[in-house]
Write a protein that holds these residues in place. Structure first.
Motif, PDB file in Angstrom:
ATOM      1  N   THR A 145      31.476  42.287  29.035  1.00 36.79           N
ATOM      2  CA  THR A 145      30.219  42.721  28.423  1.00 36.79           C
ATOM      3  C   THR A 145      30.538  43.116  26.995  1.00 36.79           C
ATOM      4  OG1 THR A 145      29.362  43.485  30.515  1.00 36.79           O
ATOM      5  CG2 THR A 145      28.384  44.444  28.541  1.00 36.79           C
ATOM      6  N   PRO A 198      34.459  36.359  36.133  1.00 34.59           N
ATOM      7  CA  PRO A 198      33.846  37.542  35.505  1.00 34.59           C
ATOM      8  C   PRO A 198      33.744  37.370  33.996  1.00 34.59           C
ATOM      9  CG  PRO A 198      36.147  37.950  36.019  1.00 34.59           C
ATOM     10  CD  PRO A 198      35.838  36.596  36.589  1.00 34.59           C
ATOM     11  N   LEU A 199      32.749  38.020  33.393  1.00 34.08           N
ATOM     12  CA  LEU A 199      32.555  37.916  31.942  1.00 34.08           C
ATOM     13  C   LEU A 199      32.560  39.307  31.316  1.00 34.08           C
ATOM     14  CD1 LEU A 199      29.719  35.246  31.938  1.00 34.08           C
ATOM     15  CD2 LEU A 199      32.072  34.912  31.157  1.00 34.08           C
ATOM     16  N   HIS A 202      33.838  41.402  40.973  1.00 29.91           N
ATOM     17  CA  HIS A 202      34.546  42.368  40.124  1.00 29.91           C
ATOM     18  C   HIS A 202      34.440  41.939  38.659  1.00 29.91           C
ATOM     19  CE1 HIS A 202      37.596  39.285  39.756  1.00 29.91           C
ATOM     20  NE2 HIS A 202      37.625  39.179  41.068  1.00 29.91           N
ATOM     21  N   GLY A 203      35.004  42.777  37.770  1.00 29.37           N
ATOM     22  CA  GLY A 203      34.958  42.479  36.348  1.00 29.37           C
ATOM     23  C   GLY A 203      36.189  41.718  35.869  1.00 29.37           C
ATOM     24  N   THR A 204      36.457  41.819  34.556  1.00 30.56           N
ATOM     25  CA  THR A 204      37.488  40.986  33.930  1.00 30.56           C
ATOM     26  C   THR A 204      38.877  41.623  33.986  1.00 30.56           C
ATOM     27  OG1 THR A 204      36.978  42.058  31.820  1.00 30.56           O
ATOM     28  CG2 THR A 204      35.816  40.004  32.314  1.00 30.56           C
ATOM     29  N   ALA A 205      38.963  42.848  34.515  1.00 33.12           N
ATOM     30  CA  ALA A 205      40.246  43.593  34.627  1.00 33.12           C
ATOM     31  C   ALA A 205      41.199  43.253  33.482  1.00 33.12           C
ATOM     32  CB  ALA A 205      40.889  43.312  35.990  1.00 33.12           C
ATOM     33  N   TYR A 207      49.133  41.966  44.503  1.00 28.88           N
ATOM     34  CA  TYR A 207      49.566  43.364  44.339  1.00 28.88           C
ATOM     35  C   TYR A 207      48.604  44.380  44.964  1.00 28.88           C
ATOM     36  CZ  TYR A 207      45.955  44.765  41.086  1.00 28.88           C
ATOM     37  OH  TYR A 207      44.735  45.101  40.564  1.00 28.88           O
ATOM     38  N   ASN A 236      26.163  38.837  32.243  1.00 33.25           N
ATOM     39  CA  ASN A 236      25.850  38.581  33.663  1.00 33.25           C
ATOM     40  C   ASN A 236      24.381  38.843  33.958  1.00 33.25           C
ATOM     41  OD1 ASN A 236      28.592  38.041  34.524  1.00 33.25           O
ATOM     42  ND2 ASN A 236      28.932  40.150  33.886  1.00 33.25           N
ATOM     43  N   ARG A 247      50.102  46.848  47.829  1.00 32.92           N
ATOM     44  CA  ARG A 247      50.359  48.282  47.708  1.00 32.92           C
ATOM     45  C   ARG A 247      49.754  49.069  48.880  1.00 32.92           C
ATOM     46  NH1 ARG A 247      46.836  49.247  42.163  1.00 32.92           N
ATOM     47  NH2 ARG A 247      44.832  48.798  43.087  1.00 32.92           N
ATOM     48  N   VAL A 298      46.414  39.050  39.802  1.00 30.22           N
ATOM     49  CA  VAL A 298      45.334  39.656  40.598  1.00 30.22           C
ATOM     50  C   VAL A 298      44.939  38.792  41.801  1.00 30.22           C
ATOM     51  CG1 VAL A 298      44.361  40.960  38.685  1.00 30.22           C
ATOM     52  CG2 VAL A 298      43.545  38.640  39.154  1.00 30.22           C
ATOM     53  N   ASN A 299      44.103  39.392  42.608  1.00 29.38           N
ATOM     54  CA  ASN A 299      43.649  38.744  43.838  1.00 29.38           C
ATOM     55  C   ASN A 299      42.491  37.772  43.528  1.00 29.38           C
ATOM     56  OD1 ASN A 299      42.665  38.153  46.374  1.00 29.38           O
ATOM     57  ND2 ASN A 299      42.815  40.245  47.129  1.00 29.38           N
ATOM     58  N   LYS A 340      43.433  44.541  31.694  1.00 30.77           N
ATOM     59  CA  LYS A 340      44.867  44.900  31.631  1.00 30.77           C
ATOM     60  C   LYS A 340      45.750  43.918  32.401  1.00 30.77           C
ATOM     61  CE  LYS A 340      44.627  48.329  35.353  1.00 30.77           C
ATOM     62  NZ  LYS A 340      44.633  49.714  35.747  1.00 30.77           N
ATOM     63  N   TYR A 341      45.138  43.112  33.273  1.00 31.22           N
ATOM     64  CA  TYR A 341      45.924  42.130  34.042  1.00 31.22           C
ATOM     65  C   TYR A 341      45.758  40.692  33.526  1.00 31.22           C
ATOM     66  CZ  TYR A 341      46.267  45.916  37.505  1.00 31.22           C
ATOM     67  OH  TYR A 341      46.520  47.105  38.137  1.00 31.22           O
TER      68      TYR A 341
HETATM   69  P1  NAP Z   1      36.953  45.524  36.763  1.00 32.00           P
HETATM   70  O1  NAP Z   1      37.243  44.472  35.758  1.00 32.00           O
HETATM   71  O2  NAP Z   1      36.310  45.092  38.020  1.00 32.00           O
HETATM   72  O3  NAP Z   1      38.353  46.229  37.079  1.00 32.00           O
HETATM   73  C1  NAP Z   1      38.475  47.498  37.655  1.00 32.00           C
HETATM   74  C2  NAP Z   1      39.683  47.554  38.568  1.00 32.00           C
HETATM   75  O4  NAP Z   1      39.378  46.889  39.785  1.00 32.00           O
HETATM   76  C3  NAP Z   1      40.936  46.855  38.059  1.00 32.00           C
HETATM   77  O5  NAP Z   1      41.644  47.627  37.117  1.00 32.00           O
HETATM   78  C4  NAP Z   1      41.663  46.637  39.368  1.00 32.00           C
HETATM   79  O6  NAP Z   1      42.144  47.880  39.907  1.00 32.00           O
HETATM   80  C5  NAP Z   1      40.534  46.235  40.300  1.00 32.00           C
HETATM   81  N1  NAP Z   1      40.301  44.789  40.309  1.00 32.00           N
HETATM   82  C6  NAP Z   1      39.305  44.089  39.687  1.00 32.00           C
HETATM   83  N2  NAP Z   1      39.412  42.787  39.958  1.00 32.00           N
HETATM   84  C7  NAP Z   1      40.472  42.642  40.769  1.00 32.00           C
HETATM   85  C8  NAP Z   1      41.081  41.524  41.411  1.00 32.00           C
HETATM   86  N3  NAP Z   1      40.609  40.281  41.277  1.00 32.00           N
HETATM   87  N4  NAP Z   1      42.176  41.748  42.171  1.00 32.00           N
HETATM   88  C9  NAP Z   1      42.654  42.978  42.342  1.00 32.00           C
HETATM   89  N5  NAP Z   1      42.117  44.072  41.771  1.00 32.00           N
HETATM   90  C10 NAP Z   1      41.031  43.913  41.002  1.00 32.00           C
HETATM   91  O7  NAP Z   1      36.019  46.677  36.142  1.00 32.00           O
HETATM   92  P2  NAP Z   1      35.962  47.300  34.670  1.00 32.00           P
HETATM   93  O8  NAP Z   1      37.376  47.548  34.201  1.00 32.00           O
HETATM   94  O9  NAP Z   1      35.024  48.402  34.787  1.00 32.00           O
HETATM   95  O10 NAP Z   1      35.287  46.176  33.782  1.00 32.00           O
HETATM   96  C11 NAP Z   1      36.001  45.314  32.860  1.00 32.00           C
HETATM   97  C12 NAP Z   1      34.996  44.347  32.188  1.00 32.00           C
HETATM   98  O11 NAP Z   1      34.384  43.512  33.186  1.00 32.00           O
HETATM   99  C13 NAP Z   1      33.830  45.017  31.444  1.00 32.00           C
HETATM  100  O12 NAP Z   1      33.598  44.306  30.248  1.00 32.00           O
HETATM  101  C14 NAP Z   1      32.664  44.867  32.393  1.00 32.00           C
HETATM  102  O13 NAP Z   1      31.434  44.862  31.731  1.00 32.00           O
HETATM  103  C15 NAP Z   1      32.965  43.506  33.008  1.00 32.00           C
HETATM  104  N6  NAP Z   1      32.322  43.273  34.337  1.00 32.00           N
HETATM  105  C16 NAP Z   1      31.919  42.020  34.612  1.00 32.00           C
HETATM  106  C17 NAP Z   1      31.382  41.721  35.870  1.00 32.00           C
HETATM  107  C18 NAP Z   1      30.958  40.307  36.160  1.00 32.00           C
HETATM  108  O14 NAP Z   1      31.258  39.409  35.395  1.00 32.00           O
HETATM  109  N7  NAP Z   1      30.253  40.043  37.256  1.00 32.00           N
HETATM  110  C19 NAP Z   1      31.275  42.721  36.836  1.00 32.00           C
HETATM  111  C20 NAP Z   1      31.736  44.029  36.524  1.00 32.00           C
HETATM  112  C21 NAP Z   1      32.267  44.281  35.278  1.00 32.00           C
HETATM  113  P3  NAP Z   1      43.585  48.562  39.677  1.00 32.00           P
HETATM  114  O15 NAP Z   1      43.608  48.977  38.228  1.00 32.00           O
HETATM  115  O16 NAP Z   1      43.535  49.720  40.614  1.00 32.00           O
HETATM  116  O17 NAP Z   1      44.639  47.595  40.002  1.00 32.00           O
END
Ligand code: NAP
Length: 406
Positions: A96, A93-94, A328-331, A380, A106, A384, A340-341, A333-334
């Motif tokens: 934004t 993930p990258l 998914h995104g870059t999450a 995790y 992306n 959970r 992460v998974n 906080k982890y």
């Molecule tokens: P996110 O990174 O997908 O994370 C949201 C939540 O989803 C996390 O806090 C976590 O939930 C869960 N999660 C995501 N990946 C996981 C994994 N591998 N294993 C387990 N749980 C996972 O979404 P966001 O916080 O909205 O976005 C963060 C950044 O990522 C932004 O800059 C966004 O633009 C970017 N983004 C990139 C892509 C891509 O590269 N394709 C896609 C989407 C977003 P819990 O907190 O409940 O544990």
């Protein structure tokens, strides 16, 4: 053995050497953790399947924060060029960058490489916690148009000079009456981009023996964009696949409602209704072809039905090259916690191996993940939700999958 590039043959099929060079983008945030785990599993599966006779030679290319650090560019031209030259790539993930002049890295990768189909398989893996009563009934692939619709990025901010000019044109010359403080976005949907997307969805259905392709649209409201998507979808089905497809009407009038051998049923559903149907009667849907925004929504909703984004693989595929990626995104906080998974990138890697024709290691990976989750040794996010599961780290989860490959 030579390490060489994958190339495309004149018939569109791939020529894959025994040691292909495959570019990868590690990704931001949790990217390094999940990439490390995913690479271990892919290499382990290729070794287990081919005993050293085939191997992937990884080539790192940069984008996102690492790209910016190394080159001053969030998406360096050299990265795009290398991906084009090597036909296949995989990415984590990258981030934004907010307010940095680039809308989304992306989206830019998809548009600049003309990766017009975002392909997301949604399949239930036994033992993964799901909010559905019968998640095993879900077996779908979403083909989301990747290059146009509201994601074309054509929009003007409320009260900007550009918005005022567009509003003045619309109000004065096009016979509409819009508020003077409206922000404006443009939703282009074209014949060419619709037909190539729907054609790739139908080709997929033919190759994989899927019973139906559903055109998902909101054509009852947006007649000349989403409604046109529906019409052009049916047109291309007839023009290019006339022998292999029937409409839902024909299914009942000609075939008495019984699925005819060797025929794919082309049907269409209004988007809001399809969201209900994939919950209530998921077994009736197989391949879904849809414009960009609908596709974004339905693919994440379907991923949730089989256990969430941490488990959902994806690919962006064009005529010239394909990029496989975590959905998914870059999450953040982890980041760096090895927590992460990594399954989303690992399963995207399995899709990539399938796309290369390396079916044996991809089957081993899917089986390895299944066994690992069934044994209750999980990251995790799954721990959970699964009673009595043991939480392990991202890298330990990868090690368990490797132990379970055979
Ligand atoms: P996110 O990174 O997908 O994370 C949201 C939540 O989803 C996390 O806090 C976590 O939930 C869960 N999660 C995501 N990946 C996981 C994994 N591998 N294993 C387990 N749980 C996972 O979404 P966001 O916080 O909205 O976005 C963060 C950044 O990522 C932004 O800059 C966004 O633009 C970017 N983004 C990139 C892509 C891509 O590269 N394709 C896609 C989407 C977003 P819990 O907190 O409940 O544990």
């Amino acid at each position: 053995m030579n390490k060489t590039k994958i190339t495309k043959k004149s018939d569109g099929n791939l020529d894959v050497p025994d040691i292909p060079v495959i570019p990868f983008i590690e990704g931001d945030g949790i990217g390094p953790d999940i990439w490390h785990a995913s690479k271990m599993v892919m290499d382990g599966a290729v070794q287990a399947a081919y005993d050293g006779n085939r191997k992937i030679e990884w080539l790192e290319v940069f984008a996102g924060e690492k790209g910016f650090e190394k080159t001053g560019d969030w998406l360096p031209e050299s990265t795009l060029k290398t991906i084009q030259e090597h036909v296949i790539a995989i990415k984590g993930p990258l981030t934004t960058p907010v307010g940095k002049g680039i809308r989304s890295i992306n989206v830019s990768i998809r548009q600049k490489l003309d990766l017009f189909a975002c392909v997301r398989p949604v399949v239930y893996i036994d033992s993964v916690p799901s909010p559905m009563k019968y998640p095993e009934k879900i077996n779908m692939v979403v083909f989301r148009e990747n290059t146009e619709d509201l994601y074309a990025g054509i929009e003007w901010e409320s009260e900007s000079e550009a918005a005022q000019r567009v509003l003045s044109f619309l109000n004065n010359e096009m016979g509409v009456s819009l508020p003077s403080d409206a922000g404006i976005g443009i939703k282009p949907i074209s014949v060419k981009n619709t037909k190539r997307l729907v054609a790739s969805a139908i080709s997929y259905a033919i190759v994989h023996g899927c019973p139906s392709v559903t055109l998902m649209h909101k054509g009852n409201i947006m007649k000349f964009t989403e409604g046109a998507f529906r019409r052009w979808g049916y047109e291309v089905a007839q023009e290019r696949f006339g022998e292999s497809v029937i409409t839902e009407d024909e299914l009942y009038t000609t075939y008495g409602g019984v699925q005819a051998e060797g025929k794919i049923v082309i049907k269409d559903r209004i988007a809001d209704m399809l969201f209900q149907q994939v919950l209530l009667r998921p077994e009736e849907y197989h391949v879904i072809a849809t414009p960009n925004l609908n596709g974004d929504y339905i693919s994440d909703a379907l991923a949730a039905q089989v256990g969430g984004l941490g488990m959902a693989p994806g690919a962006n595929i064009g005529d010239d090259c394909a990029v496989f990626e975590a959905t998914h995104g870059t999450a953040p906080k982890y980041a760096g916690m090895d927590k992460v998974n990594p399954s989303s990138v690992i399963l995207s890697g399995a899709m990539m191996l399938d796309y290369m024709g390396w079916k044996e290691p991809s089957a081993l990976i899917r089986e390895g993940i299944k066994k690992t989750i069934k044994a209750g040794t999980v990251t995790y996010d799954l721990a959970r939700q699964i009673k009595s599961a043991k939480e392990i780290k991202c890298s330990e989860f990868a090690e368990k999958i490797i132990e379970n490959l055979n």
